[in-house]
Design a protein around this motif. Structure first.
Motif, PDB file in Angstrom:
ATOM      1  N   GLY A 286       0.756  -1.101  -0.012  1.00 42.60           N
ATOM      2  CA  GLY A 286      -0.018  -0.078  -0.139  1.00 42.60           C
ATOM      3  C   GLY A 286       0.792   1.307   0.197  1.00 42.60           C
ATOM      4  N   LYS A 287       2.211   1.154   0.190  1.00 45.94           N
ATOM      5  CA  LYS A 287       2.921   2.254   0.152  1.00 45.94           C
ATOM      6  C   LYS A 287       3.822   2.411  -1.140  1.00 45.94           C
ATOM      7  CE  LYS A 287       3.606   3.078   5.090  1.00 45.94           C
ATOM      8  NZ  LYS A 287       4.410   3.438   6.179  1.00 45.94           N
ATOM      9  N   LYS A 288       4.111   3.422  -1.643  1.00 43.30           N
ATOM     10  CA  LYS A 288       4.818   3.535  -3.051  1.00 43.30           C
ATOM     11  C   LYS A 288       6.360   3.816  -2.822  1.00 43.30           C
ATOM     12  CE  LYS A 288       0.640   5.372  -5.455  1.00 43.30           C
ATOM     13  NZ  LYS A 288       0.108   6.292  -6.384  1.00 43.30           N
ATOM     14  N   LYS A 289       6.877   4.251  -1.527  1.00 43.58           N
ATOM     15  CA  LYS A 289       7.963   4.516  -1.067  1.00 43.58           C
ATOM     16  C   LYS A 289       8.670   3.365  -0.627  1.00 43.58           C
ATOM     17  CE  LYS A 289      10.887   7.846   1.138  1.00 43.58           C
ATOM     18  NZ  LYS A 289      10.702   8.802   2.135  1.00 43.58           N
ATOM     19  N   ILE A 290      10.001   3.229  -1.284  1.00 44.83           N
ATOM     20  CA  ILE A 290      10.697   2.194  -0.408  1.00 44.83           C
ATOM     21  C   ILE A 290      11.796   2.943   0.488  1.00 44.83           C
ATOM     22  CG2 ILE A 290      12.344   0.514  -0.961  1.00 44.83           C
ATOM     23  CD1 ILE A 290      11.372   0.038  -3.777  1.00 44.83           C
ATOM     24  N   GLU A 291      11.612   2.400   1.703  1.00 47.37           N
ATOM     25  CA  GLU A 291      12.523   3.165   2.776  1.00 47.37           C
ATOM     26  C   GLU A 291      13.901   2.303   2.701  1.00 47.37           C
ATOM     27  OE1 GLU A 291      10.717   3.758   6.721  1.00 47.37           O
ATOM     28  OE2 GLU A 291       8.892   3.238   5.776  1.00 47.37           O
ATOM     29  N   SER A 292      14.897   3.130   2.891  1.00 48.49           N
ATOM     30  CA  SER A 292      16.350   2.580   2.814  1.00 48.49           C
ATOM     31  C   SER A 292      17.197   3.161   3.931  1.00 48.49           C
ATOM     32  CB  SER A 292      16.808   2.914   1.186  1.00 48.49           C
ATOM     33  OG  SER A 292      18.131   2.436   1.029  1.00 48.49           O
ATOM     34  N   VAL A 293      17.982   2.181   4.363  1.00 39.40           N
ATOM     35  CA  VAL A 293      19.265   2.710   5.324  1.00 39.40           C
ATOM     36  C   VAL A 293      20.407   2.161   4.785  1.00 39.40           C
ATOM     37  CG1 VAL A 293      19.860   2.451   7.782  1.00 39.40           C
ATOM     38  CG2 VAL A 293      17.689   2.707   7.158  1.00 39.40           C
ATOM     39  N   THR A 294      21.261   3.000   4.803  1.00 42.67           N
ATOM     40  CA  THR A 294      22.826   2.506   4.367  1.00 42.67           C
ATOM     41  C   THR A 294      23.575   2.055   5.745  1.00 42.67           C
ATOM     42  OG1 THR A 294      23.014   4.144   2.475  1.00 42.67           O
ATOM     43  CG2 THR A 294      25.178   3.200   3.091  1.00 42.67           C
ATOM     44  N   LEU A 295      23.920   0.826   5.520  1.00 45.26           N
ATOM     45  CA  LEU A 295      24.657   0.264   7.005  1.00 45.26           C
ATOM     46  C   LEU A 295      26.162   0.380   6.760  1.00 45.26           C
ATOM     47  CD1 LEU A 295      22.658  -3.133   6.765  1.00 45.26           C
ATOM     48  CD2 LEU A 295      22.389  -1.227   8.486  1.00 45.26           C
ATOM     49  N   ALA A 296      26.729   0.355   5.584  1.00 43.42           N
ATOM     50  CA  ALA A 296      28.244   0.519   5.573  1.00 43.42           C
ATOM     51  C   ALA A 296      28.688   0.772   4.223  1.00 43.42           C
ATOM     52  CB  ALA A 296      28.852  -0.867   5.891  1.00 43.42           C
ATOM     53  N   SER A 297      29.684   1.675   4.064  1.00 41.89           N
ATOM     54  CA  SER A 297      30.368   2.123   2.743  1.00 41.89           C
ATOM     55  C   SER A 297      31.091   0.814   1.960  1.00 41.89           C
ATOM     56  CB  SER A 297      30.945   3.392   2.961  1.00 41.89           C
ATOM     57  OG  SER A 297      31.943   3.295   3.795  1.00 41.89           O
ATOM     58  N   HIS A 298      31.326   1.190   1.047  1.00 40.39           N
ATOM     59  CA  HIS A 298      32.180   0.438   0.141  1.00 40.39           C
ATOM     60  C   HIS A 298      33.589  -0.151   0.951  1.00 40.39           C
ATOM     61  CE1 HIS A 298      34.203  -1.676  -3.299  1.00 40.39           C
ATOM     62  NE2 HIS A 298      35.033  -1.087  -3.222  1.00 40.39           N
ATOM     63  N   GLY A 299      33.720  -1.568   1.072  1.00 43.81           N
ATOM     64  CA  GLY A 299      34.870  -2.003   1.855  1.00 43.81           C
ATOM     65  C   GLY A 299      34.720  -2.219   3.132  1.00 43.81           C
ATOM     66  N   ARG A 300      33.550  -1.644   3.855  1.00 43.55           N
ATOM     67  CA  ARG A 300      33.607  -1.758   5.339  1.00 43.55           C
ATOM     68  C   ARG A 300      32.171  -2.773   5.532  1.00 43.55           C
ATOM     69  NH1 ARG A 300      35.018   2.945   8.642  1.00 43.55           N
ATOM     70  NH2 ARG A 300      34.619   1.185  10.041  1.00 43.55           N
ATOM     71  N   SER A 301      32.236  -3.388   6.735  1.00 43.30           N
ATOM     72  CA  SER A 301      31.303  -4.264   7.258  1.00 43.30           C
ATOM     73  C   SER A 301      30.514  -3.733   8.099  1.00 43.30           C
ATOM     74  CB  SER A 301      31.960  -5.518   7.861  1.00 43.30           C
ATOM     75  OG  SER A 301      32.538  -6.330   6.824  1.00 43.30           O
ATOM     76  N   PRO A 302      29.204  -3.843   8.206  1.00 42.81           N
ATOM     77  CA  PRO A 302      28.493  -3.165   9.176  1.00 42.81           C
ATOM     78  C   PRO A 302      28.314  -3.962  10.433  1.00 42.81           C
ATOM     79  CG  PRO A 302      27.013  -4.451   7.816  1.00 42.81           C
ATOM     80  CD  PRO A 302      28.204  -4.383   7.240  1.00 42.81           C
ATOM     81  N   ALA A 303      28.360  -3.262  11.756  1.00 40.43           N
ATOM     82  CA  ALA A 303      28.471  -3.653  13.012  1.00 40.43           C
ATOM     83  C   ALA A 303      27.049  -4.378  13.347  1.00 40.43           C
ATOM     84  CB  ALA A 303      28.749  -2.534  13.984  1.00 40.43           C
ATOM     85  N   LYS A 304      26.917  -5.395  14.099  1.00 40.05           N
ATOM     86  CA  LYS A 304      25.682  -6.169  14.499  1.00 40.05           C
ATOM     87  C   LYS A 304      24.671  -5.133  15.023  1.00 40.05           C
ATOM     88  CE  LYS A 304      24.120  -9.562  17.627  1.00 40.05           C
ATOM     89  NZ  LYS A 304      24.475 -10.284  18.960  1.00 40.05           N
ATOM     90  N   GLY A 305      25.077  -4.047  15.869  1.00 37.36           N
ATOM     91  CA  GLY A 305      24.062  -3.077  16.468  1.00 37.36           C
ATOM     92  C   GLY A 305      23.311  -2.304  15.125  1.00 37.36           C
ATOM     93  N   ASP A 306      24.264  -1.987  14.337  1.00 40.07           N
ATOM     94  CA  ASP A 306      23.799  -1.216  13.212  1.00 40.07           C
ATOM     95  C   ASP A 306      22.722  -1.839  12.576  1.00 40.07           C
ATOM     96  OD1 ASP A 306      25.480   0.948  13.883  1.00 40.07           O
ATOM     97  OD2 ASP A 306      27.138   0.307  12.288  1.00 40.07           O
ATOM     98  N   ILE A 307      22.934  -3.238  12.297  1.00 43.18           N
ATOM     99  CA  ILE A 307      21.966  -3.891  11.399  1.00 43.18           C
ATOM    100  C   ILE A 307      20.531  -4.177  12.166  1.00 43.18           C
ATOM    101  CG2 ILE A 307      21.469  -6.488  10.619  1.00 43.18           C
ATOM    102  CD1 ILE A 307      24.693  -6.640  10.016  1.00 43.18           C
ATOM    103  N   GLU A 308      20.811  -4.336  13.584  1.00 41.84           N
ATOM    104  CA  GLU A 308      19.596  -4.495  14.593  1.00 41.84           C
ATOM    105  C   GLU A 308      18.839  -3.207  14.350  1.00 41.84           C
ATOM    106  OE1 GLU A 308      21.365  -5.735  18.043  1.00 41.84           O
ATOM    107  OE2 GLU A 308      21.659  -7.713  17.516  1.00 41.84           O
TER     108      GLU A 308
END
Length: 72
Positions: free
Chosen positions: A36-58
């Motif tokens: 029912g929503k037309k917009k896709i929500e997005s969150v960038t977790l980590a930039s190129h070559g980096r891994s996201p932290a567990k807390g950031d993913i949660e």
């Protein structure tokens, strides 16, 4: 999303949304699409070559969790 059904969960009429983890051009993102929503929500977790932290993913998962949008 509306037409999805699973034998294990017969009391549900379908999915209200999905969360996707994407590795787009080296940047790690999570995206949410809700029925029912037309917009896709997005969150960038980590930039190129980096891994996201567990807390950031949660935190991203909790922020993007689709609401229950059943029609009355």
């Amino acid at each position: 999303l509306r037409g999805y059904k699973d034998i294990e969960f017969q009391h549900y009429e379908g999915l209200d949304g999905v969360i996707v983890y994407a590795n787009e051009n080296g940047a790690k993102k999570m995206m949410s699409l809700t029925t029912g929503k037309k917009k896709i929500e997005s969150v960038t977790l980590a930039s190129h070559g980096r891994s996201p932290a567990k807390g950031d993913i949660e935190e991203a998962f909790c922020a993007l969790l689709p609401p229950i949008t059943r029609r009355p």
